[in-house]
Design a protein around this motif. Structure first.
Motif, PDB file in Angstrom:
ATOM      1  N   GLU A   1       0.742  -1.079   0.134  1.00  0.00           N
ATOM      2  CA  GLU A   1      -0.124  -0.064   0.055  1.00  0.00           C
ATOM      3  C   GLU A   1       0.573   1.240  -0.055  1.00  0.00           C
ATOM      4  N   VAL A   2       2.202   1.217   0.611  1.00  0.00           N
ATOM      5  CA  VAL A   2       2.873   2.424   0.928  1.00  0.00           C
ATOM      6  C   VAL A   2       3.512   2.504  -0.649  1.00  0.00           C
ATOM      7  N   VAL A   3       3.883   1.503  -1.402  1.00  0.00           N
ATOM      8  CA  VAL A   3       4.557   1.512  -2.328  1.00  0.00           C
ATOM      9  C   VAL A   3       3.537   2.167  -3.425  1.00  0.00           C
ATOM     10  N   ASN A   4       2.163   1.541  -3.323  1.00  0.00           N
ATOM     11  CA  ASN A   4       1.278   2.049  -4.485  1.00  0.00           C
ATOM     12  C   ASN A   4       0.613   3.552  -4.099  1.00  0.00           C
ATOM     13  N   ALA A   5       1.014   4.136  -2.972  1.00  0.00           N
ATOM     14  CA  ALA A   5       0.575   5.347  -2.629  1.00  0.00           C
ATOM     15  C   ALA A   5       1.708   6.276  -3.190  1.00  0.00           C
ATOM     16  N   THR A   6       2.837   5.905  -3.407  1.00  0.00           N
ATOM     17  CA  THR A   6       4.013   6.577  -3.844  1.00  0.00           C
ATOM     18  C   THR A   6       4.138   6.915  -5.375  1.00  0.00           C
ATOM     19  N   ASP A   7       4.036   8.030  -5.992  1.00  0.00           N
ATOM     20  CA  ASP A   7       4.126   8.288  -7.148  1.00  0.00           C
ATOM     21  C   ASP A   7       5.315   7.599  -8.050  1.00  0.00           C
ATOM     22  N   GLY A   8       5.156   7.051  -8.811  1.00  0.00           N
ATOM     23  CA  GLY A   8       6.291   6.427  -9.583  1.00  0.00           C
ATOM     24  C   GLY A   8       6.955   5.365  -9.355  1.00  0.00           C
ATOM     25  N   PHE A   9       6.180   4.543  -8.325  1.00  0.00           N
ATOM     26  CA  PHE A   9       6.834   3.165  -7.760  1.00  0.00           C
ATOM     27  C   PHE A   9       5.796   2.323  -8.228  1.00  0.00           C
ATOM     28  N   GLN A  10       6.171   0.850  -8.352  1.00  0.00           N
ATOM     29  CA  GLN A  10       5.384  -0.036  -8.616  1.00  0.00           C
ATOM     30  C   GLN A  10       5.860  -1.441  -8.213  1.00  0.00           C
ATOM     31  N   VAL A  11       4.968  -2.254  -7.418  1.00  0.00           N
ATOM     32  CA  VAL A  11       5.392  -3.784  -6.890  1.00  0.00           C
ATOM     33  C   VAL A  11       5.458  -4.559  -8.065  1.00  0.00           C
ATOM     34  N   VAL A  12       6.564  -5.140  -8.302  1.00  0.00           N
ATOM     35  CA  VAL A  12       6.761  -6.249  -8.889  1.00  0.00           C
ATOM     36  C   VAL A  12       6.657  -7.911  -8.509  1.00  0.00           C
ATOM     37  N   GLY A  13       6.934  -7.918  -7.097  1.00  0.00           N
ATOM     38  CA  GLY A  13       6.646  -9.076  -6.759  1.00  0.00           C
ATOM     39  C   GLY A  13       6.868  -8.909  -4.908  1.00  0.00           C
ATOM     40  N   GLU A  14       6.326 -10.040  -4.523  1.00  0.00           N
ATOM     41  CA  GLU A  14       6.632 -10.055  -2.973  1.00  0.00           C
ATOM     42  C   GLU A  14       6.927 -11.477  -2.589  1.00  0.00           C
ATOM     43  N   VAL A  15       7.791 -11.580  -1.480  1.00  0.00           N
ATOM     44  CA  VAL A  15       8.450 -13.045  -1.113  1.00  0.00           C
ATOM     45  C   VAL A  15       8.517 -13.030   0.125  1.00  0.00           C
ATOM     46  N   GLU A  16       8.689 -14.133   1.065  1.00  0.00           N
ATOM     47  CA  GLU A  16       8.684 -14.223   2.361  1.00  0.00           C
ATOM     48  C   GLU A  16       9.776 -14.836   3.036  1.00  0.00           C
ATOM     49  N   SER A  17      11.004 -15.084   2.265  1.00  0.00           N
ATOM     50  CA  SER A  17      12.297 -15.513   2.753  1.00  0.00           C
ATOM     51  C   SER A  17      13.466 -14.787   2.018  1.00  0.00           C
ATOM     52  N   GLY A  18      14.797 -14.776   2.571  1.00  0.00           N
ATOM     53  CA  GLY A  18      15.966 -14.315   2.094  1.00  0.00           C
ATOM     54  C   GLY A  18      16.059 -15.117   0.723  1.00  0.00           C
ATOM     55  N   GLU A  19      16.155 -16.347   0.807  1.00  0.00           N
ATOM     56  CA  GLU A  19      16.518 -17.323  -0.284  1.00  0.00           C
ATOM     57  C   GLU A  19      15.539 -16.824  -1.610  1.00  0.00           C
ATOM     58  N   GLU A  20      14.338 -16.698  -1.440  1.00  0.00           N
ATOM     59  CA  GLU A  20      13.132 -16.226  -2.325  1.00  0.00           C
ATOM     60  C   GLU A  20      13.742 -14.964  -3.006  1.00  0.00           C
ATOM     61  N   SER A  21      13.806 -14.106  -2.012  1.00  0.00           N
ATOM     62  CA  SER A  21      14.349 -12.634  -2.450  1.00  0.00           C
ATOM     63  C   SER A  21      15.493 -12.460  -3.558  1.00  0.00           C
ATOM     64  N   VAL A  22      16.596 -13.607  -3.297  1.00  0.00           N
ATOM     65  CA  VAL A  22      17.728 -13.551  -4.190  1.00  0.00           C
ATOM     66  C   VAL A  22      17.262 -14.134  -5.425  1.00  0.00           C
ATOM     67  N   VAL A  23      16.359 -15.194  -5.545  1.00  0.00           N
ATOM     68  CA  VAL A  23      16.317 -16.009  -6.568  1.00  0.00           C
ATOM     69  C   VAL A  23      15.459 -14.904  -7.171  1.00  0.00           C
ATOM     70  N   LEU A  24      14.041 -14.322  -6.958  1.00  0.00           N
ATOM     71  CA  LEU A  24      13.304 -13.345  -7.571  1.00  0.00           C
ATOM     72  C   LEU A  24      13.922 -11.877  -8.218  1.00  0.00           C
ATOM     73  N   ALA A  25      14.752 -11.472  -7.185  1.00  0.00           N
ATOM     74  CA  ALA A  25      15.479 -10.269  -7.531  1.00  0.00           C
ATOM     75  C   ALA A  25      16.427 -10.591  -8.950  1.00  0.00           C
ATOM     76  N   GLY A  26      16.721 -11.882  -9.033  1.00  0.00           N
ATOM     77  CA  GLY A  26      17.558 -12.107 -10.184  1.00  0.00           C
ATOM     78  C   GLY A  26      16.670 -12.499 -11.556  1.00  0.00           C
TER      79      GLY A  26
END
Length: 169
Positions: free
Chosen positions: A67-92
């Protein structure tokens, strides 16, 4: 002979251009863009959204961060993850511009995930989020590879914009 051909060619293209500008010649269809032009006065950076990946093990905070990202002009959520391992994979895979990373995660923590993400792509801005105060966290921030730290209590659209502006300089 070649110089004459160039002169005729340049003269004819000039006449076509003049004819198009004053409305006598039809515009070329092959040179039109399939998308509309940006608004007048907009720059390329202003028309492109900052792609954000959210990494937090608590669904409630992920929803609040979205909601914070969507309320900020010029920002868009492209993904959400629950763990550090998933964040590394999804960022790649997604190549976000900004990663909002919780410090305490199951598996590898946010500090190690930040190191790995920045090692793979140094252009990614990683912002660590935690309930801890930034003063007690400053020493650990330096070795994490993260660009900034925001307390979850102070996280909002203005803080997100400020951190992004400081990080891309």
């Amino acid at each position: 002979m070649p110089s004459r051909i160039r002169k005729l060619s340049s003269a004819s293209t000039t006449l076509i251009g003049i004819g198009q500008r004053i409305g006598l010649a039809a515009p070329f269809r092959w040179c039109r863009h399939p998308w509309p032009p940006p608004p007048r006065g907009a720059t390329l950076l202003a028309t492109m959204a900052v792609l954000v990946l959210i990494c937090d093990d608590q669904a409630a905070f992920r929803a609040a961060a979205r909601e914070v990202v969507n309320a900020t002009d010029g920002f868009q959520v492209v993904g959400e993850v629950e763990s550090g391992e998933e964040s590394v994979v999804l960022a790649g895979r997604l190549h976000p511009d900004l990663v909002l990373m919780d410090v305490h995660l199951p598996g590898i923590d946010g500090l190690e995930a930040s190191r790995r993400i920045r090692a793979a792509d140094a252009k990614v801005v990683v912002v660590l989020l935690s309930t801890y105060d930034s003063a007690e966290f400053a020493a650990r921030l330096a070795g994490s590879g993260a660009n900034a730290f925001i307390s979850k209590m102070a996280f909002g659209p203005d803080g997100l914009s400020d951190v992004w502006a400081r990080s891309i300089v």
